[in-house]
Design an enzyme around this catalytic site. Structure first.
Site, PDB file in Angstrom:
ATOM      1  N   ASP A  53     -12.764 -66.543  -3.969  1.00 47.09           N
ATOM      2  CA  ASP A  53     -13.172 -66.034  -2.658  1.00 47.09           C
ATOM      3  C   ASP A  53     -13.911 -67.083  -1.837  1.00 47.09           C
ATOM      4  OD1 ASP A  53     -15.386 -65.942  -4.333  1.00 47.09           O
ATOM      5  OD2 ASP A  53     -15.839 -63.829  -3.975  1.00 47.09           O
ATOM      6  N   HIS A  54     -14.701 -67.951  -2.477  1.00 51.71           N
ATOM      7  CA  HIS A  54     -15.475 -68.998  -1.783  1.00 51.71           C
ATOM      8  C   HIS A  54     -16.058 -69.923  -2.828  1.00 51.71           C
ATOM      9  CE1 HIS A  54     -18.956 -66.754  -3.110  1.00 51.71           C
ATOM     10  NE2 HIS A  54     -18.396 -65.668  -2.604  1.00 51.71           N
ATOM     11  N   CYS A  92     -18.895 -63.566  -0.311  1.00 57.91           N
ATOM     12  CA  CYS A  92     -17.827 -62.710  -0.814  1.00 57.91           C
ATOM     13  C   CYS A  92     -17.177 -61.784   0.207  1.00 57.91           C
ATOM     14  CB  CYS A  92     -18.392 -61.877  -1.968  1.00 57.91           C
ATOM     15  SG  CYS A  92     -17.211 -60.748  -2.712  1.00 57.91           S
ATOM     16  N   ASP A 106     -16.699 -67.199  -6.707  1.00 57.01           N
ATOM     17  CA  ASP A 106     -17.735 -68.228  -6.668  1.00 57.01           C
ATOM     18  C   ASP A 106     -17.380 -69.534  -7.364  1.00 57.01           C
ATOM     19  OD1 ASP A 106     -18.893 -65.917  -5.715  1.00 57.01           O
ATOM     20  OD2 ASP A 106     -20.588 -65.899  -7.084  1.00 57.01           O
TER      21      ASP A 106
END
Length: 558
Positions: free
Chosen positions: A238-239, A65, A22
């Site tokens: 992940d993002h 995720c 995140d």
């Protein structure tokens, strides 16, 4: 016990993956590249970037995720293999494998510490060890090359909103002089400038500094073990950040990632790469760099080879999608070139900030909804709403445009939607066509009703069973195993079954962690000798299927 001959090159690199949750490129080394990065205190990651390559335009394949991680671990677009919904237990095509299994097959010692969440139940054939203690230091032979993944939870969105005592404990390694002051928080213009958002941003940044401390510890361990020079280190998220209009949104802040690669003696220190990359490209890159073949089915492109030679333009475009987020039904697709981002919403009548049981209690979500509610109160009094800007109001609005187009080079926060403007019609058409061609080339299972997809995967609600392996001895006394289920991987162990198996936690069930049956499962890579009188248990796993029954037999050399 004899094992299959390794097919590794003479000096394959060790590989350490360090991932976090995140975050955007909110690291000091991205100052001047990503808005607000100068606020960050990240000495260890800054040093890692200085010693290797920093990628300035890396993007996730999904802004949440599990779908994003499935792309990284398979090298395939989630929409093409059915892993696009958050969360699911997909049944991907039979040729799909999780990346570490290729390394394990080649003779690497593969570990994962400890998070999985790859949208499938992870077979025990993938890792030699998957646990909170998994580490390259556990390998039985110091000369064995390793692939060791560490997935830290420190920066997960949930930590931003901890109670004060819990947050202090979660950031115990952040000294007072490294704390981020809310007054200095570089809030993007799509956030209301309120104490709630300033506090959240400062806490988000403190968590990044805590994570940076953890990264430094892992780098120190490599140095202590004399492995720094022979190990490729890859850092990624992940993002995007865990706040509204970032995580779960198919915008820049939902998809733009930090990506750093250090490979001493191969990648020149201080390298900066500006080409477009998917984090999905990591799978073929790791294989190529290690001298291993890249499966034809992988959609990603190798970013560099074993000599450190970079591909100049591995991707003309990068693609991503937003699909079901827990109970929130949605479908959006996006394509980005070197300048513009285009987003297509298939449900423009729905809010981008739909109600979610998980996120609704989070303070930043509450703040947005509270301000929107108070503006409704202003309307009731015949007043003009003035608590949110038009841009901020669009985040929580009940509807959104069917199409969005942003000049990210000139407008990094995506504040002005250019879709519909005549002077950008050619850009809109070009990216529409790129998105359509991508969907036609790879397929888009997210456009199917999920219920239909589940029925295809598990007819009548029943999962398909992997066939029991056929096990025999050949004329030379080698144990030979095969499974008739297409796409199955075979594992074997000398450890007998046990009735004392710990119950899996709900998190392990949800994220598809390997079953902890107390046994070490070896990946079957070819015929091998078993010691005389040894009982060998053999089992098979196919991603998305139920595992096979065990085949156990006492084998004696003829």
């Amino acid at each position: 016990m004899d094992r299959a001959v390794s097919n590794l090159p003479s000096k394959p690199p060790n590989i350490v993956w360090i991932s976090t949750h995140d975050i955007n490129p909110d690291l000091g080394c991205y100052q001047g590249v990503w808005p607000g990065a100068e606020y960050a205190v990240t000495p260890n990651l800054d040093r890692l970037a200085a010693e290797g390559a920093r990628y300035d335009n890396a993007f996730a394949s999904a802004p949440v995720c599990a779908p994003a991680r499935s792309a990284i671990m398979t090298g395939c677009f989630p929409t093409a293999i059915g892993t696009m919904h958050m969360r699911t237990k997909a049944v991907p095509p039979p040729y799909i494998r999780l990346l570490p299994e290729y390394f394990r097959q080649a003779g690497y010692y593969c570990t994962n510490n400890w998070f999985t969440d790859f949208q499938v139940a992870t077979p025990p054939t993938v890792f030699d060890e998957c646990s909170s203690t998994a580490h390259w230091r556990n390998r039985p032979d110091r000369e064995t090359p390793f692939f060791a993944a560490f997935h830290g939870m420190t920066t997960h969105e949930s930590r931003i909103y901890h109670a004060d005592d819990a947050f202090a404990e979660a950031t115990r390694n952040v000294p007072p002089e490294a704390r981020h002051h809310p007054d200095d928080a570089p809030l993007p213009p799509y956030y209301p400038d309120t104490p709630v958002f300033r506090r959240a941003w400062a806490r988000y940044s403190d968590l990044i500094t805590e994570m940076d401390h953890w990264v430094g510890g892992l780098l120190d361990q490599l140095e202590e073990d004399g492995l720094s020079e022979s190990t490729m280190v890859v850092f990624w998220s992940d993002h995007g950040r865990g706040m509204p209009r970032a995580k779960r949104w198919p915008n820049e802040a939902g998809l733009r990632e930090p990506l750093i690669v250090r490979w001493p003696g191969v990648i020149r220190p201080g390298t900066v790469r500006t080409e477009l990359v998917h984090t999905m490209d990591l799978a073929p890159t790791m294989l190529t760099a290690s001298g291993l073949p890249v499966p034809e089915h992988m959609h990603g492109n190798a970013l560099f080879d074993g000599d450190g030679q970079f591909g100049e333009e591995p991707n003309r475009f990068v693609f991503a999608g937003r699909d079901r987020m827990d109970e929130s039904e949605d479908t959006s697709r996006t394509v980005r070139d070197s300048r513009y981002r285009y987003i297509r919403h298939y449900h423009p009548d729905r809010s981008g900030m739909e109600h979610l049981r998980y996120t609704d209690p989070l303070p930043t979500w509450i703040e947005f909804r509270d301000l929107a509610c108070r503006e409704a109160g202003q309307l009731e009094l015949g007043l003009e709403p003035d608590l949110l800007t038009d841009l901020q109001r669009s985040v929580v609005a009940a509807r959104r445009p069917a199409e969005e187009l942003y000049d990210v080079a000139a407008d990094p926060h995506e504040t002005v939607n250019l879709a519909g403007r005549p002077e950008h019609e050619s850009d809109l058409q070009r990216l529409r066509l790129a998105l359509r061609d991508w969907q036609e080339e790879y397929g888009d299972l997210g456009l199917q009703p999920e219920a239909d997809l589940i029925e295809q995967w598990r007819p009548g609600g029943r999962g398909r069973l992997t066939e029991e392996p056929e096990v025999s001895l050949n004329a030379e006394g080698w144990l030979v195993a095969r499974c008739t289920t297409d796409g199955a991987s075979i594992g074997w162990t000398l450890d007998p079954p046990s009735s004392d198996v710990p119950r899996r936690s709900p998190l392990d069930e949800m994220t598809g962690a390997p079953e902890n049956d107390g046994r070490r499962w070896n990946l079957y890579t070819g015929p091998f000798h078993a010691p005389e009188g040894t009982e060998v248990w053999v089992r098979a796993w196919r991603l998305g299927f139920e595992p096979s029954p065990e085949a156990g037999t006492i084998f004696t050399r003829p």
